[in-house]
Enzyme design. Structure first.
Site, PDB file in Angstrom:
ATOM      1  N   ASN A  64     -23.313   0.303  13.385  1.00  0.00           N
ATOM      2  CA  ASN A  64     -21.995   0.350  13.004  1.00  0.00           C
ATOM      3  C   ASN A  64     -21.742   1.868  12.565  1.00  0.00           C
ATOM      4  OD1 ASN A  64     -19.864   0.676  11.319  1.00  0.00           O
ATOM      5  ND2 ASN A  64     -19.921  -1.317  10.345  1.00  0.00           N
ATOM      6  N   CYS A  70     -14.124   1.603   7.763  1.00  0.00           N
ATOM      7  CA  CYS A  70     -13.989   1.190   8.985  1.00  0.00           C
ATOM      8  C   CYS A  70     -12.964   1.281   9.813  1.00  0.00           C
ATOM      9  CB  CYS A  70     -14.879  -0.119   8.970  1.00  0.00           C
ATOM     10  SG  CYS A  70     -16.348  -0.275   8.678  1.00  0.00           S
ATOM     11  N   HIS A 109     -13.378  -2.183  16.598  1.00  0.00           N
ATOM     12  CA  HIS A 109     -14.393  -1.498  15.698  1.00  0.00           C
ATOM     13  C   HIS A 109     -15.582  -2.361  15.707  1.00  0.00           C
ATOM     14  CE1 HIS A 109     -16.668  -0.309  12.266  1.00  0.00           C
ATOM     15  NE2 HIS A 109     -16.390  -1.524  11.449  1.00  0.00           N
TER      16      HIS A 109
HETATM   17  O1  UT7 Z   1     -17.659  -2.741   9.128  1.00  0.00           O
HETATM   18  C1  UT7 Z   1     -17.508  -3.692   8.150  1.00  0.00           C
HETATM   19  C2  UT7 Z   1     -19.017  -3.691   7.578  1.00  0.00           C
HETATM   20  N1  UT7 Z   1     -20.011  -4.992   7.539  1.00  0.00           N
HETATM   21  C3  UT7 Z   1     -19.621  -6.077   8.410  1.00  0.00           C
HETATM   22  O2  UT7 Z   1     -18.998  -6.401   9.216  1.00  0.00           O
HETATM   23  C4  UT7 Z   1     -20.769  -7.210   8.274  1.00  0.00           C
HETATM   24  C5  UT7 Z   1     -20.162  -8.718   8.276  1.00  0.00           C
HETATM   25  N2  UT7 Z   1     -21.277  -9.537   7.845  1.00  0.00           N
HETATM   26  C6  UT7 Z   1     -22.331  -9.749   8.792  1.00  0.00           C
HETATM   27  O3  UT7 Z   1     -22.119  -8.944   9.809  1.00  0.00           O
HETATM   28  C7  UT7 Z   1     -23.579 -10.552   8.296  1.00  0.00           C
HETATM   29  O4  UT7 Z   1     -23.114 -11.302   6.916  1.00  0.00           O
HETATM   30  C8  UT7 Z   1     -24.714  -9.906   8.197  1.00  0.00           C
HETATM   31  C9  UT7 Z   1     -25.178  -9.683   9.500  1.00  0.00           C
HETATM   32  C10 UT7 Z   1     -24.727  -8.689   7.574  1.00  0.00           C
HETATM   33  C11 UT7 Z   1     -25.768 -10.942   7.541  1.00  0.00           C
HETATM   34  O5  UT7 Z   1     -25.902 -12.304   8.136  1.00  0.00           O
HETATM   35  P1  UT7 Z   1     -25.728 -13.414   7.303  1.00  0.00           P
HETATM   36  O6  UT7 Z   1     -25.628 -14.685   8.135  1.00  0.00           O
HETATM   37  O7  UT7 Z   1     -24.538 -13.543   6.294  1.00  0.00           O
HETATM   38  O8  UT7 Z   1     -27.230 -13.257   6.634  1.00  0.00           O
HETATM   39  P2  UT7 Z   1     -27.245 -13.542   5.038  1.00  0.00           P
HETATM   40  O9  UT7 Z   1     -26.997 -12.076   4.363  1.00  0.00           O
HETATM   41  O10 UT7 Z   1     -26.788 -14.603   4.366  1.00  0.00           O
HETATM   42  O11 UT7 Z   1     -29.132 -13.652   4.996  1.00  0.00           O
HETATM   43  C12 UT7 Z   1     -29.544 -14.746   5.421  1.00  0.00           C
HETATM   44  C13 UT7 Z   1     -31.057 -14.657   5.246  1.00  0.00           C
HETATM   45  C14 UT7 Z   1     -31.525 -14.145   3.993  1.00  0.00           C
HETATM   46  O12 UT7 Z   1     -32.616 -14.800   3.561  1.00  0.00           O
HETATM   47  P3  UT7 Z   1     -32.729 -16.067   2.719  1.00  0.00           P
HETATM   48  O13 UT7 Z   1     -32.233 -15.893   1.303  1.00  0.00           O
HETATM   49  O14 UT7 Z   1     -31.904 -17.283   3.552  1.00  0.00           O
HETATM   50  O15 UT7 Z   1     -34.134 -16.520   2.765  1.00  0.00           O
HETATM   51  C15 UT7 Z   1     -31.531 -12.839   3.961  1.00  0.00           C
HETATM   52  O16 UT7 Z   1     -32.640 -12.216   2.936  1.00  0.00           O
HETATM   53  O17 UT7 Z   1     -31.532 -13.565   6.050  1.00  0.00           O
HETATM   54  C16 UT7 Z   1     -32.288 -12.630   5.324  1.00  0.00           C
HETATM   55  N3  UT7 Z   1     -32.087 -11.218   5.797  1.00  0.00           N
HETATM   56  C17 UT7 Z   1     -32.807 -10.663   6.737  1.00  0.00           C
HETATM   57  N4  UT7 Z   1     -33.968 -11.019   7.398  1.00  0.00           N
HETATM   58  C18 UT7 Z   1     -34.623 -10.320   8.418  1.00  0.00           C
HETATM   59  C19 UT7 Z   1     -31.234 -10.212   5.444  1.00  0.00           C
HETATM   60  N5  UT7 Z   1     -31.201  -9.324   6.179  1.00  0.00           N
HETATM   61  C20 UT7 Z   1     -32.222  -9.425   7.072  1.00  0.00           C
HETATM   62  C21 UT7 Z   1     -32.859  -8.460   8.250  1.00  0.00           C
HETATM   63  N6  UT7 Z   1     -34.014  -9.107   8.518  1.00  0.00           N
HETATM   64  N7  UT7 Z   1     -32.473  -7.221   8.468  1.00  0.00           N
END
Ligand code: UT7
Length: 342
Positions: free
Chosen positions: A299, A114, A269
């Site tokens: 992204n 990135c 970014h």
């Molecule tokens: O360029 C650098 C690249 N990456 C980044 O900058 C990413 C930075 N991080 C983020 O943007 C966030 O961490 C995310 C948007 C990727 C994820 O958000 P989060 O609040 O950290 O969610 P999580 O991974 O902790 O997941 C929360 C819940 C989980 O369910 P349970 O275990 O609480 O029941 C996931 O299974 O959300 C669920 N989940 C989804 N639900 C619906 C994860 N992805 C999805 C989805 N749709 N696409």
């Protein structure tokens, strides 16, 4: 002489995939609400089968070269930032060089995810200001769609990424330049390899022989799912991205003796709109100074900053004389920033 960005170009493949399409076309258990609320992303573009990273970059490169008032033959160095080259080697820079019909012109890849565009821009600045190159084509391009687990198991990562490319031509200012302050005044790059496993797509591991795991029962080399798909500790990435991006811009302002409020644009970014909103709020800037286009493209990793620059220039929001900050953070961890007078 100071290096400056003479022109911008961009291209995204025509196939637009909305959050709703992820549900209906790919059968992923997700919702538009979840994705928009957490990331701001509404759609991304996926390229066609048979189309590689350099193919996506070619129209962006041609666009930037033409807008600089140049011909492809005027380019004397290609720096291509990507984490998704066609093959392990050679890099996409060489593939793009052949597509542009520039045999003999040096071409190299920058593998800084990135932050790749910022590392590539810093390289171009060094080449131009040392007199080693005159017209550098800097490209950020990605084909993510072939490497996304487009099933419910992969939803946390698959909903984030899209394909696209942005390009700029970097040249040196002349003494006759009417805009004396124009150029890339300052750049800062950083990395912290202790977090290498926090955001990674391994595919192989050459600490082992053979470098792709061999199933002892079948004798076949198999890429296991955890090696094939990107693995991310999302919360850790989010926290570090916010921290490093804010510190980068504050440090830039101190080094250049300006206040954040003096900046006309902060071009971040595009990894997550919530990261950029947090950065914006901490810098005390209004929304129009920290623009986003992640809604449309997701992204696109090394391509996000040059695509956004090109869009801002096209719609008149990026003008000559403006004080512009570029800032990015990603896998490695790596980060970088630039202070530019446009
Ligand atoms: O360029 C650098 C690249 N990456 C980044 O900058 C990413 C930075 N991080 C983020 O943007 C966030 O961490 C995310 C948007 C990727 C994820 O958000 P989060 O609040 O950290 O969610 P999580 O991974 O902790 O997941 C929360 C819940 C989980 O369910 P349970 O275990 O609480 O029941 C996931 O299974 O959300 C669920 N989940 C989804 N639900 C619906 C994860 N992805 C999805 C989805 N749709 N696409």
């Amino acid at each position: 002489m100071r290096a400056y960005i003479a022109s911008t170009g961009f291209h995204v493949p025509p196939n637009r995939v909305t959050n709703f399409d992820l549900v209906t076309r790919y059968g992923i258990d997700t919702t538009n609400e979840w994705i928009v609320q957490r990331t701001g992303i509404e759609a991304r573009h996926f390229s066609a089968d048979g189309e590689g990273t350099a193919d996506i970059a070619l129209p962006a490169a041609r666009d930037a070269i033409a807008r600089a008032g140049l011909e492809a033959g005027d380019i004397d160095l290609i720096v291509f930032a990507t984490l998704s080259p066609e093959h392990a080697f050679p890099g996409s820079g060489c593939v793009l060089q052949a597509l542009l019909g520039l045999p003999g012109v040096p071409a190299m890849d920058v593998r800084n995810q990135c932050s790749g565009f910022l590392y590539a821009l810093a390289s171009a600045k060094g080449f131009v200001e040392s007199g080693m190159a005159k017209n550098v084509l800097v490209v950020g391009g990605e084909k993510h769609s072939a490497a996304l687990d487009l099933t419910t198991a992969g939803r946390a990562v698959a909903c984030l990424f899209g394909d696209g490319a942005g390009a700029v031509v970097v040249r040196g200012t002349k003494d006759s330049e009417p805009n004396k302050d124009r150029g890339i005044h300052w750049m800062n790059l950083g990395a912290d390899g202790r977090y290498a496993d926090a955001l990674t797509q391994k595919v192989w591991d050459n600490r082992k022989s053979p470098f792709i795991w061999k199933d002892p029962e079948t004798g076949k080399n198999v890429v296991k799912p955890e090696m094939m798909w990107c693995q991310m500790d999302g919360k850790l990435v989010f926290k570090n991205a916010v921290e490093k991006m804010i510190l980068s811009v504050v440090g830039m302002c101190m080094e250049n003796k300006i206040e954040p409020s003096d900046l006309d644009l902060v071009v971040c970014h595009q990894a997550n709109m919530r990261i950029n909103e947090y950065v914006r709020d901490q810098l005390g800037l209004p929304p129009e100074k920290v623009p986003n286009n992640i809604q449309k493209y997701g992204n696109t990793t090394a391509a996000t900053i040059p695509i956004l620059l090109a869009e801002l220039e096209r719609d008149g929001r990026l003008k000559s004389g403006m004080k512009v900050a570029l800032v990015g953070f990603g896998s490695g961890f790596t980060w970088g920033s630039a202070y530019i007078i446009w």
